[in-house]
Motif scaffolding. Structure first.
Motif, short mmCIF file in Angstrom:
data_model
loop_
_atom_site.label_atom_id
_atom_site.label_comp_id
_atom_site.label_asym_id
_atom_site.label_seq_id
_atom_site.Cartn_x
_atom_site.Cartn_y
_atom_site.Cartn_z
N ARG A 127 33.78 30.52 -3.36
CA ARG A 127 33.86 29.89 -2.05
C ARG A 127 34.76 30.72 -1.14
N GLN A 128 34.39 30.77 0.12
CA GLN A 128 35.22 31.38 1.15
C GLN A 128 34.90 30.63 2.44
N ASP A 129 35.76 29.69 2.77
CA ASP A 129 35.48 28.75 3.86
C ASP A 129 36.51 28.87 4.97
N LEU A 130 36.02 28.68 6.19
CA LEU A 130 36.86 28.64 7.38
C LEU A 130 36.65 27.29 8.04
N GLY A 131 37.74 26.58 8.31
CA GLY A 131 37.62 25.23 8.84
C GLY A 131 38.51 24.99 10.05
N VAL A 132 38.07 24.07 10.89
CA VAL A 132 38.88 23.58 12.02
C VAL A 132 38.81 22.05 11.98
N ASP A 133 39.90 21.42 12.34
CA ASP A 133 39.94 19.97 12.33
C ASP A 133 40.87 19.48 13.42
N ARG B 50 42.55 15.58 15.16
CA ARG B 50 42.71 14.13 15.27
C ARG B 50 43.57 13.85 16.49
N TRP B 51 43.03 13.14 17.46
CA TRP B 51 43.74 12.95 18.72
C TRP B 51 43.68 11.48 19.13
N ARG B 52 44.82 10.91 19.35
CA ARG B 52 44.88 9.52 19.79
C ARG B 52 44.97 9.51 21.32
N VAL B 53 43.85 9.17 21.96
CA VAL B 53 43.78 9.21 23.41
C VAL B 53 44.34 7.94 24.03
N ARG B 54 44.22 6.82 23.32
CA ARG B 54 44.79 5.56 23.76
C ARG B 54 45.33 4.82 22.54
N ARG B 55 46.00 3.72 22.80
CA ARG B 55 46.58 2.97 21.69
C ARG B 55 45.51 2.51 20.71
N ALA B 56 44.34 2.19 21.22
CA ALA B 56 43.28 1.63 20.36
C ALA B 56 42.14 2.60 20.10
N LEU B 57 42.24 3.87 20.53
CA LEU B 57 41.14 4.81 20.38
C LEU B 57 41.65 6.15 19.87
N THR B 58 41.04 6.63 18.78
CA THR B 58 41.38 7.92 18.18
C THR B 58 40.11 8.72 17.98
N LEU B 59 40.12 9.99 18.41
CA LEU B 59 38.99 10.88 18.22
C LEU B 59 39.30 11.85 17.08
N THR B 60 38.32 12.05 16.20
CA THR B 60 38.49 12.97 15.08
C THR B 60 37.31 13.93 15.01
N GLY B 61 37.57 15.14 14.59
CA GLY B 61 36.52 16.14 14.44
C GLY B 61 36.84 17.09 13.30
N TYR B 62 35.76 17.62 12.68
CA TYR B 62 35.94 18.51 11.53
C TYR B 62 34.72 19.42 11.42
N ALA B 63 34.94 20.68 11.16
CA ALA B 63 33.84 21.63 10.96
C ALA B 63 34.25 22.65 9.91
N LEU B 64 33.31 22.97 9.02
CA LEU B 64 33.57 23.91 7.93
C LEU B 64 32.44 24.94 7.88
N VAL B 65 32.81 26.22 7.93
CA VAL B 65 31.85 27.32 7.89
C VAL B 65 32.02 28.07 6.59
N SER B 66 30.92 28.24 5.85
CA SER B 66 30.93 29.01 4.62
C SER B 66 30.72 30.49 4.95
N LEU B 67 31.74 31.31 4.69
CA LEU B 67 31.63 32.74 4.96
C LEU B 67 30.82 33.46 3.89
N VAL B 68 30.68 32.85 2.72
CA VAL B 68 29.88 33.45 1.65
C VAL B 68 28.40 33.30 1.97
N GLU B 69 27.99 32.12 2.43
CA GLU B 69 26.59 31.86 2.74
C GLU B 69 26.26 32.02 4.22
N LEU B 70 27.30 32.25 5.06
CA LEU B 70 27.12 32.42 6.50
C LEU B 70 26.35 31.26 7.11
N ARG B 71 26.89 30.06 6.93
CA ARG B 71 26.25 28.87 7.47
C ARG B 71 27.30 27.80 7.72
N LEU B 72 26.91 26.83 8.55
CA LEU B 72 27.76 25.67 8.78
C LEU B 72 27.61 24.73 7.60
#
Length: 212
Positions: free
Chosen positions: A169-175, A177-199
């Motif tokens: 495995r050889q993976d590159l990731g970004v993630d 988590r952001w709380r924009v309001r007291r009751a709302l949180t946005l989350t995101g995650y992405a992982l790219v495989s450098l061995v297979e060259l794909r998301l």
């Protein structure tokens, strides 16, 4: 300070195998131990954590006893240089980014670089949990992140895993988590495989929690 927890689970069941029913009474023992407030010169917040389980199957129909178990975590950690550097040695779980939740026998460092910016670096042997599949012989990686508040964080990470001397495995990731309001949180995650060259994986979510 020693904090120990023992949990015993007992259940009876019949397992269908090879066209027959086998009656058994498995006894599962969970053990968790935490040792804190250890005074060491030049080392702050020393902590020892051990957690594991064992199982013994009694009254098996074919008169055989089965036993198994595993050590989930077992590490010692401490902080140096006015708590700017945290060191952890032993069996541990590596969280976040490309590592996801990966058990490892090795060492990890967390360095507080500047204000809310920190860097995690780790390396060791991947652990194959009981009944799991072996993933590799050696792993290393790191994660650079910015955490302005407890509820908001943005990070970039990298993980490399070797198996039989080759890249498994050889993976590159970004993630984020952001709380924009007291009751709302946005989350995101992405992982790219450098061995297979794909998301390899991606996720985007908005989490809302109604306030009373």
């Amino acid at each position: 300070t020693v904090d120990a927890t023992l949990t015993t689970l007992v259940a009876g069941r019949q397992d269908p195998r090879d066209g027959n029913l086998y009656s058994s009474v498995p006894v599962i023992q969970n053990v968790a131990l935490t040792l804190t407030d250890v005074q060491l010169r030049h080392v702050d917040d020393v902590r020892l954590v051990v957690s594991g389980w064992g199982e013994l199957s009694l009254l098996v129909t074919d008169s055989r006893l089965g036993a198994t178990g595993d050590l989930d975590v077992g590490f010692i950690e401490g902080k140096l240089f006015d708590r700017r550097l945290q060191v952890r040695l032993g069996r541990q779980l590596v969280f976040g980014g490309a590592a996801r939740v990966q058990p490892m026998d090795g060492a990890s460092l967390t360095v507080r670089l500047w204000r809310h910016v920190a860097l995690d670096v780790y390396g060791g042997e991947p652990v194959t949990p009981r009944f799991g599949v072996r993933q590799g012989d050696f792993m290393s990686g790191g994660r650079l992140y910015w955490r302005p508040t407890v509820d908001s964080e943005i990070g970039a990470s990298f993980l490399e895993m070797l198996k039989d001397g080759l890249q498994a495995r050889q993976d590159l990731g970004v993630d984020a988590r952001w709380r924009v309001r007291r009751a709302l949180t946005l989350t995101g995650y992405a992982l790219v495989s450098l061995v297979e060259l794909r998301l390899a994986e991606s996720d985007l979510a908005a989490v809302g929690q109604p306030l009373a």
